[in-house]
Write a protein that holds these residues in place. Structure first.
Motif, short mmCIF file in Angstrom:
data_model
loop_
_atom_site.label_atom_id
_atom_site.label_comp_id
_atom_site.label_asym_id
_atom_site.label_seq_id
_atom_site.Cartn_x
_atom_site.Cartn_y
_atom_site.Cartn_z
N GLN A 105 0.72 -1.19 0.03
CA GLN A 105 -0.16 0.12 -0.02
C GLN A 105 0.67 1.13 -0.10
N GLY A 106 1.99 1.15 0.78
CA GLY A 106 2.98 2.52 0.80
C GLY A 106 3.59 2.65 -0.70
N ASP A 107 3.80 1.58 -1.39
CA ASP A 107 4.21 1.80 -2.76
C ASP A 107 3.30 2.16 -3.57
N GLN A 108 1.74 1.79 -3.46
CA GLN A 108 0.90 2.38 -4.30
C GLN A 108 0.65 3.85 -4.00
N LYS A 109 0.87 4.56 -2.84
CA LYS A 109 0.90 5.79 -2.49
C LYS A 109 1.85 6.26 -3.40
N GLU A 110 3.17 5.79 -3.61
CA GLU A 110 4.12 6.57 -4.32
C GLU A 110 3.58 6.43 -5.97
N THR A 145 0.41 6.61 -6.81
CA THR A 145 -0.59 7.70 -6.93
C THR A 145 -0.08 9.05 -7.14
N ASN A 146 0.98 9.36 -6.24
CA ASN A 146 1.45 10.67 -6.15
C ASN A 146 2.29 10.93 -7.60
N ASP A 182 -0.49 11.92 -10.04
CA ASP A 182 -1.05 13.02 -9.63
C ASP A 182 -0.02 14.17 -10.32
#
Length: 293
Positions: free
Chosen positions: A196-201, A203-204, A207
């Motif tokens: 999930q932490g890698d998925q946040k990257e 997503t950034n 964006d």
């Protein structure tokens, strides 16, 4: 009638033992009487005897009587031991520990009470003795009845104890398996959190790309520069977009690589491999039963 404080059954047992002891005592007394009678018949054949002759006869009689009395006392002691053996054996079957107080054997009051009990029981008429002999004999305690029920109860409790031990071992095994499963789930949760932490990257990065696209659109709409500048800006923007896209692709590959290195991915891959092997094995087995074309 004198009583010893026993139940009717135990009092009858005492009476039986006293009857046995009286018969043995009467037999020994007859033996002692016969010793004196033998002396009279064999030695007292003359009218006068010297002191030495009388002393010699009495010494011989003393030896015989002493032997008879000693033999009777030893026999009585041994029979008492056998009687105690019967009582202790019955008590041990009920898991009881009996105790004896030897000092009570010299209790004069109790001895007089036993003597009175014996006198009361054995001075009646022969009719009473015959009636007593005709009474039905009570069954020993170690045959059937309460002893059998108690043994069955002990066996049942032992069986239940073994079942409880087996159930406890099963519960312990289940608890151990549950702890192992909990540890596996915790590790899987940690792996998922890293993913999930890698998925946040990712997503950034998405964006950022969206912001670049928005800026590019705004630039196109608001730009008053010449077509050349627009083309240059477009090319620069495309380069930036390609760089960002390349970064995104690299990030996705890195994320996929990290995911493939996680225990959850390896477990899933191992499970799929096992399932495929099982399917191949089942198909191989089924092919043996299919008719030939």
């Amino acid at each position: 009638m004198a009583e010893l404080g026993f139940s009717e059954h135990h009092q009858n047992e005492v009476i039986n033992y006293m009857r046995f002891a009286r018969s043995k005592r009467a037999l020994r007394l007859k033996t002692v009487d016969s010793c004196f009678q033998d002396l009279k018949d064999s030695r007292l054949v003359e009218e006068t005897f010297t002191v030495d002759e009388v002393s010699d006869m009495l010494d011989g009689l003393q030896v015989v009587v002493h032997g008879e009395v000693e033999s009777e006392l030893i026999h009585t002691a041994h029979t008492n031991v056998l009687l105690l053996r019967q009582l202790f054996s019955q008590a041990e079957k009920f898991y009881l520990k009996l105790q004896t107080d030897v000092s009570e054997l010299e209790n004069r009051e109790l001895l007089e009470q036993v003597a009175e009990f014996e006198k009361t029981e054995f001075t009646s008429s022969n009719k009473k003795a015959n009636q007593e002999s005709n009474k039905p004999k009570l069954a020993p305690l170690n045959e059937g009845g309460v002893s059998e029920l108690l043994n069955k109860q002990i066996l049942r409790l032992q069986d239940e104890n073994e079942k409880l031990k087996a159930r406890l071992r099963t519960i312990e095994s289940q608890a151990t398996s549950a702890l192992d499963e909990k540890s596996k789930l915790e590790r899987a949760l940690q792996d998922l959190q890293r993913i999930q932490g890698d998925q946040k990257e990712i997503t950034n990065l998405e964006d950022t790309v969206a912001a670049l696209r928005s800026d590019f659109q705004k630039t196109l709409n608001a730009s008053t520069v010449t077509q050349k500048n627009l083309e240059e800006n477009l090319v620069a923007t495309k380069h930036d977009f390609l760089k960002v896209q390349e970064q995104l692709t690299m990030a996705e590959k890195e994320l996929e690589k990290k995911f493939q290195q996680t225990a959850a991915y390896r477990n899933m891959k191992e499970m799929l491999t096992k399932k495929n092997d099982q399917i191949k094995e089942i198909r191989k087995r089924l092919s043996k039963y299919e008719p030939d074309e």
